[in-house]
Motif scaffolding. Structure first.
Motif, PDB file in Angstrom:
ATOM      1  N   ASP A  40       0.815  -1.215   0.000  1.00 10.65           N
ATOM      2  CA  ASP A  40       0.000   0.000   0.000  1.00 10.65           C
ATOM      3  C   ASP A  40       0.848   1.263   0.000  1.00 10.65           C
ATOM      4  O   ASP A  40       0.347   2.351  -0.266  1.00 10.65           O
ATOM      5  CB  ASP A  40      -0.907   0.032   1.229  1.00 10.65           C
ATOM      6  N   PHE A  41       2.123   1.099   0.311  1.00  7.92           N
ATOM      7  CA  PHE A  41       2.998   2.242   0.556  1.00  7.92           C
ATOM      8  C   PHE A  41       4.421   1.829   0.204  1.00  7.92           C
ATOM      9  O   PHE A  41       4.808   0.693   0.463  1.00  7.92           O
ATOM     10  CB  PHE A  41       2.882   2.584   2.048  1.00  7.92           C
ATOM     11  N   ASP A  77       0.954   9.260 -15.349  1.00 11.77           N
ATOM     12  CA  ASP A  77      -0.067  10.316 -15.270  1.00 11.77           C
ATOM     13  C   ASP A  77      -0.368  10.754 -13.837  1.00 11.77           C
ATOM     14  O   ASP A  77      -1.418  11.347 -13.561  1.00 11.77           O
ATOM     15  CB  ASP A  77      -1.370   9.900 -15.973  1.00 11.77           C
ATOM     16  N   THR A  78       0.549  10.472 -12.915  1.00 13.86           N
ATOM     17  CA  THR A  78       0.331  10.822 -11.507  1.00 13.86           C
ATOM     18  C   THR A  78       0.444  12.317 -11.235  1.00 13.86           C
ATOM     19  O   THR A  78       0.096  12.766 -10.143  1.00 13.86           O
ATOM     20  CB  THR A  78       1.306  10.036 -10.600  1.00 13.86           C
ATOM     21  N   VAL A  79       0.873  13.098 -12.224  1.00 18.78           N
ATOM     22  CA  VAL A  79       0.846  14.549 -12.082  1.00 18.78           C
ATOM     23  C   VAL A  79      -0.586  15.007 -11.805  1.00 18.78           C
ATOM     24  O   VAL A  79      -0.815  16.015 -11.124  1.00 18.78           O
ATOM     25  CB  VAL A  79       1.455  15.251 -13.325  1.00 18.78           C
ATOM     26  N   LYS A  80      -1.566  14.237 -12.302  1.00 15.35           N
ATOM     27  CA  LYS A  80      -2.980  14.559 -12.102  1.00 15.35           C
ATOM     28  C   LYS A  80      -3.383  14.552 -10.625  1.00 15.35           C
ATOM     29  O   LYS A  80      -4.379  15.159 -10.250  1.00 15.35           O
ATOM     30  CB  LYS A  80      -3.859  13.561 -12.857  1.00 15.35           C
ATOM     31  N   LEU A  81      -2.602  13.863  -9.792  1.00 16.80           N
ATOM     32  CA  LEU A  81      -2.915  13.796  -8.357  1.00 16.80           C
ATOM     33  C   LEU A  81      -2.520  15.077  -7.624  1.00 16.80           C
ATOM     34  O   LEU A  81      -2.863  15.252  -6.458  1.00 16.80           O
ATOM     35  CB  LEU A  81      -2.226  12.593  -7.719  1.00 16.80           C
ATOM     36  N   GLU A  82      -1.785  15.951  -8.292  1.00 14.41           N
ATOM     37  CA  GLU A  82      -1.363  17.239  -7.727  1.00 14.41           C
ATOM     38  C   GLU A  82      -0.694  17.080  -6.366  1.00 14.41           C
ATOM     39  O   GLU A  82      -0.937  17.859  -5.436  1.00 14.41           O
ATOM     40  CB  GLU A  82      -2.551  18.203  -7.658  1.00 14.41           C
ATOM     41  N   GLY A  83       0.125  16.035  -6.244  1.00 10.22           N
ATOM     42  CA  GLY A  83       0.880  15.819  -5.011  1.00 10.22           C
ATOM     43  C   GLY A  83       0.202  14.913  -4.001  1.00 10.22           C
ATOM     44  O   GLY A  83       0.835  14.444  -3.058  1.00 10.22           O
ATOM     45  N   LEU A 102      13.842   9.443  -0.624  1.00 13.17           N
ATOM     46  CA  LEU A 102      13.519  10.703  -1.275  1.00 13.17           C
ATOM     47  C   LEU A 102      12.032  11.031  -1.235  1.00 13.17           C
ATOM     48  O   LEU A 102      11.655  12.171  -0.981  1.00 13.17           O
ATOM     49  CB  LEU A 102      13.981  10.673  -2.743  1.00 13.17           C
ATOM     50  N   VAL A 103      11.191  10.041  -1.504  1.00 12.00           N
ATOM     51  CA  VAL A 103       9.746  10.266  -1.585  1.00 12.00           C
ATOM     52  C   VAL A 103       9.012   9.042  -1.049  1.00 12.00           C
ATOM     53  O   VAL A 103       9.391   7.906  -1.339  1.00 12.00           O
ATOM     54  CB  VAL A 103       9.292  10.492  -3.052  1.00 12.00           C
ATOM     55  N   ASP A 104       7.957   9.284  -0.272  1.00  6.40           N
ATOM     56  CA  ASP A 104       7.040   8.206   0.115  1.00  6.40           C
ATOM     57  C   ASP A 104       5.871   8.261  -0.858  1.00  6.40           C
ATOM     58  O   ASP A 104       5.332   9.340  -1.133  1.00  6.40           O
ATOM     59  CB  ASP A 104       6.530   8.393   1.549  1.00  6.40           C
ATOM     60  N   MET A 105       5.501   7.087  -1.369  1.00  4.20           N
ATOM     61  CA  MET A 105       4.425   6.994  -2.358  1.00  4.20           C
ATOM     62  C   MET A 105       3.313   6.122  -1.805  1.00  4.20           C
ATOM     63  O   MET A 105       3.550   4.959  -1.458  1.00  4.20           O
ATOM     64  CB  MET A 105       4.993   6.392  -3.647  1.00  4.20           C
ATOM     65  N   ASP A 106       2.121   6.684  -1.706  1.00  4.09           N
ATOM     66  CA  ASP A 106       0.946   5.939  -1.248  1.00  4.09           C
ATOM     67  C   ASP A 106       0.329   5.262  -2.465  1.00  4.09           C
ATOM     68  O   ASP A 106      -0.363   5.903  -3.263  1.00  4.09           O
ATOM     69  CB  ASP A 106      -0.037   6.886  -0.575  1.00  4.09           C
ATOM     70  N   ALA A 112      -6.312   3.939  -6.505  1.00  5.45           N
ATOM     71  CA  ALA A 112      -7.716   4.345  -6.347  1.00  5.45           C
ATOM     72  C   ALA A 112      -8.114   5.376  -7.402  1.00  5.45           C
ATOM     73  O   ALA A 112      -9.283   5.468  -7.778  1.00  5.45           O
ATOM     74  CB  ALA A 112      -7.951   4.904  -4.941  1.00  5.45           C
ATOM     75  N   ALA A 113      -7.138   6.127  -7.895  1.00  5.16           N
ATOM     76  CA  ALA A 113      -7.402   7.120  -8.941  1.00  5.16           C
ATOM     77  C   ALA A 113      -7.427   6.476 -10.332  1.00  5.16           C
ATOM     78  O   ALA A 113      -7.615   7.166 -11.334  1.00  5.16           O
ATOM     79  CB  ALA A 113      -6.348   8.223  -8.891  1.00  5.16           C
TER      80      ALA A 113
END
Length: 151
Positions: A40-41, A77-83, A102-106, A112-113
């Protein structure tokens, strides 16, 4: 230069990435990783040591001492999530070592998007013949040697 896996997952050939810009090598060549479906993460780590050239929630570029930029795009296309779904731990200009978080990604938010969580790892402006795979394994761990780049 050796590029390490920035996250654990299944190795995906670039031609199979569900985005023509990456699949056709328009920005450079490398590989991609599909995060484990049951996760999930994920914490995404630096694939090389260097300076953070660009930092966005959904993507980043690390400039290696050789001057080569390594782009890691977190999903398609995750830019659509706006962060939303991303927590960034570095800023443009920061010096990092390979393996630094560097980054945590959910992944739940991304999936879900209805977006692909596939993560291309690209050496910017590289030719296909400059990339040599360093593993034939399908399951990759974060930090594992992914490919070598020859100029």
């Amino acid at each position: 230069m050796t590029v390490h896996a920035p996250l654990p997952g299944k190795l995906v050939q670039l031609a199979e990435v569900p985005d023509p810009v990456f699949a056709q090598g328009m920005v450079g060549h490398g590989a991609a990783l599909e995060p484990v479906a049951s996760e999930d993460f994920v914490t995404v780590v630096a694939p090389v040591s260097g300076r953070m050239l660009k930092v966005m929630p959904h993507a980043f570029v690390v400039q290696a001492p050789s001057g080569q930029g390594v782009l890691v795009h977190l999903g398609i296309d995750t830019v659509k999530l706006e962060g939303d779904g991303f927590t960034v731990h570095v800023a443009k200009g920061d010096q990092v070592s390979a393996g630094d978080p560097l980054v945590d990604m959910d992944l739940t938010t991304v999936r879900a998007a209805g977006l692909s969580a596939c993560c291309p790892v690209i050496v910017l402006d590289s030719a296909a013949d400059a990339i040599t795979p360093l593993t034939a394994a399908e399951d990759i761990t974060a930090g594992q040697d992914l490919f070598a780049v020859f100029q």
